[in-house]
Design a protein around this motif. Structure first.
Motif, PDB file in Angstrom:
ATOM      1  N   TYR A   1       0.984  -1.091  -0.147  1.00 40.53           N
ATOM      2  CA  TYR A   1      -0.041   0.021   0.062  1.00 40.53           C
ATOM      3  C   TYR A   1       0.899   1.295  -0.008  1.00 40.53           C
ATOM      4  CZ  TYR A   1      -3.558  -3.228   1.476  1.00 40.53           C
ATOM      5  OH  TYR A   1      -4.254  -4.163   1.458  1.00 40.53           O
ATOM      6  N   ALA A   2       2.329   1.081   0.105  1.00 37.24           N
ATOM      7  CA  ALA A   2       3.079   2.281   0.287  1.00 37.24           C
ATOM      8  C   ALA A   2       2.839   3.368  -0.828  1.00 37.24           C
ATOM      9  CB  ALA A   2       4.542   2.007   0.577  1.00 37.24           C
ATOM     10  N   HIS A   3       2.654   3.069  -2.032  1.00 37.34           N
ATOM     11  CA  HIS A   3       2.559   3.938  -3.177  1.00 37.34           C
ATOM     12  C   HIS A   3       1.315   5.028  -2.981  1.00 37.34           C
ATOM     13  CE1 HIS A   3       0.467   0.542  -4.773  1.00 37.34           C
ATOM     14  NE2 HIS A   3      -0.067   1.167  -5.600  1.00 37.34           N
ATOM     15  N   ARG A   4       0.184   3.922  -2.584  1.00 35.95           N
ATOM     16  CA  ARG A   4      -1.029   4.682  -2.465  1.00 35.95           C
ATOM     17  C   ARG A   4      -1.096   5.601  -1.376  1.00 35.95           C
ATOM     18  NH1 ARG A   4      -5.732   1.040  -1.663  1.00 35.95           N
ATOM     19  NH2 ARG A   4      -6.955   2.820  -2.173  1.00 35.95           N
ATOM     20  N   PHE A   5      -0.386   5.309  -0.058  1.00 36.48           N
ATOM     21  CA  PHE A   5      -0.195   6.329   0.886  1.00 36.48           C
ATOM     22  C   PHE A   5       0.702   7.422   0.477  1.00 36.48           C
ATOM     23  CE2 PHE A   5      -2.602   3.000   3.016  1.00 36.48           C
ATOM     24  CZ  PHE A   5      -3.013   3.722   4.093  1.00 36.48           C
ATOM     25  N   ASP A   6       1.672   7.287  -0.029  1.00 35.09           N
ATOM     26  CA  ASP A   6       2.810   8.284  -0.519  1.00 35.09           C
ATOM     27  C   ASP A   6       1.755   9.286  -1.361  1.00 35.09           C
ATOM     28  OD1 ASP A   6       4.951   6.803   0.554  1.00 35.09           O
ATOM     29  OD2 ASP A   6       5.530   6.166  -1.329  1.00 35.09           O
ATOM     30  N   GLN A   7       1.123   8.808  -2.376  1.00 33.85           N
ATOM     31  CA  GLN A   7       0.229   9.731  -3.101  1.00 33.85           C
ATOM     32  C   GLN A   7      -0.751  10.547  -2.443  1.00 33.85           C
ATOM     33  OE1 GLN A   7       0.695  10.438  -6.559  1.00 33.85           O
ATOM     34  NE2 GLN A   7      -0.572  12.014  -6.027  1.00 33.85           N
ATOM     35  N   LEU A   8      -1.412   9.534  -1.290  1.00 32.75           N
ATOM     36  CA  LEU A   8      -2.432  10.601  -0.371  1.00 32.75           C
ATOM     37  C   LEU A   8      -1.646  11.484   0.094  1.00 32.75           C
ATOM     38  CD1 LEU A   8      -5.069  10.906   0.705  1.00 32.75           C
ATOM     39  CD2 LEU A   8      -4.678   9.142   2.343  1.00 32.75           C
ATOM     40  N   ALA A   9      -0.556  11.257   0.875  1.00 34.48           N
ATOM     41  CA  ALA A   9       0.193  12.274   1.636  1.00 34.48           C
ATOM     42  C   ALA A   9       0.474  13.382   0.506  1.00 34.48           C
ATOM     43  CB  ALA A   9       1.749  11.566   2.372  1.00 34.48           C
ATOM     44  N   ALA A  10       1.043  13.157  -0.504  1.00 34.41           N
ATOM     45  CA  ALA A  10       1.466  14.126  -1.385  1.00 34.41           C
ATOM     46  C   ALA A  10       0.239  15.176  -1.706  1.00 34.41           C
ATOM     47  CB  ALA A  10       2.123  13.668  -2.769  1.00 34.41           C
ATOM     48  N   ASP A  11      -0.829  14.571  -1.935  1.00 36.30           N
ATOM     49  CA  ASP A  11      -2.104  15.100  -2.314  1.00 36.30           C
ATOM     50  C   ASP A  11      -2.681  16.064  -1.490  1.00 36.30           C
ATOM     51  OD1 ASP A  11      -1.965  13.924  -4.932  1.00 36.30           O
ATOM     52  OD2 ASP A  11      -3.586  12.559  -4.553  1.00 36.30           O
ATOM     53  N   ALA A  12      -2.539  15.560   0.036  1.00 36.24           N
ATOM     54  CA  ALA A  12      -2.993  16.374   1.076  1.00 36.24           C
ATOM     55  C   ALA A  12      -1.879  17.506   1.509  1.00 36.24           C
ATOM     56  CB  ALA A  12      -3.093  15.444   2.330  1.00 36.24           C
ATOM     57  N   ARG A  13      -0.969  17.373   1.203  1.00 32.02           N
ATOM     58  CA  ARG A  13       0.228  18.354   1.319  1.00 32.02           C
ATOM     59  C   ARG A  13      -0.165  19.395   0.397  1.00 32.02           C
ATOM     60  NH1 ARG A  13       4.308  14.003   2.606  1.00 32.02           N
ATOM     61  NH2 ARG A  13       4.638  14.376   4.875  1.00 32.02           N
TER      62      ARG A  13
END
Length: 91
Positions: free
Chosen positions: A58-70
């Motif tokens: 799931y790491a890549h999905r969480f990386d993307q979610l973090a980037a989108d939220a930032r």
């Protein structure tokens, strides 16, 4: 849009994320030192107990979610001590 707008939280759930530590999504456990979770200004996002998302498929999905939220102006704690098994998103 702020984290407290509960219309956005079901979108995360439909994408397979687990939203927690928010008054409208199961309440807040008494383990947080700050005020944001209790005030409805922060959420924690993961996929379930026992998964370390930063070291999983799931790491890549969480990386993307973090980037989108930032990018949307939120404060994000992810891949820092205490936040390898969930993302903290705060407004």
């Amino acid at each position: 849009m702020t984290v407290v707008q509960t219309c956005a939280l079901p979108i995360l759930q439909r994408q397979g994320f687990r939203v927690s530590e928010h008054p409208s999504f199961g309440g807040v456990h008494r383990v947080h030192h700050g005020w944001a979770h209790y005030a409805g200004r922060a959420i924690d996002v993961n996929v379930g107990r026992g998964v370390v998302e930063a070291r999983s498929g799931y790491a890549h999905r969480f990386d993307q979610l973090a980037a989108d939220a930032r990018a949307a102006g939120y404060t994000v704690l992810w891949r820092v001590p205490g936040h390898y098994n969930h993302i903290h998103i705060q407004h």
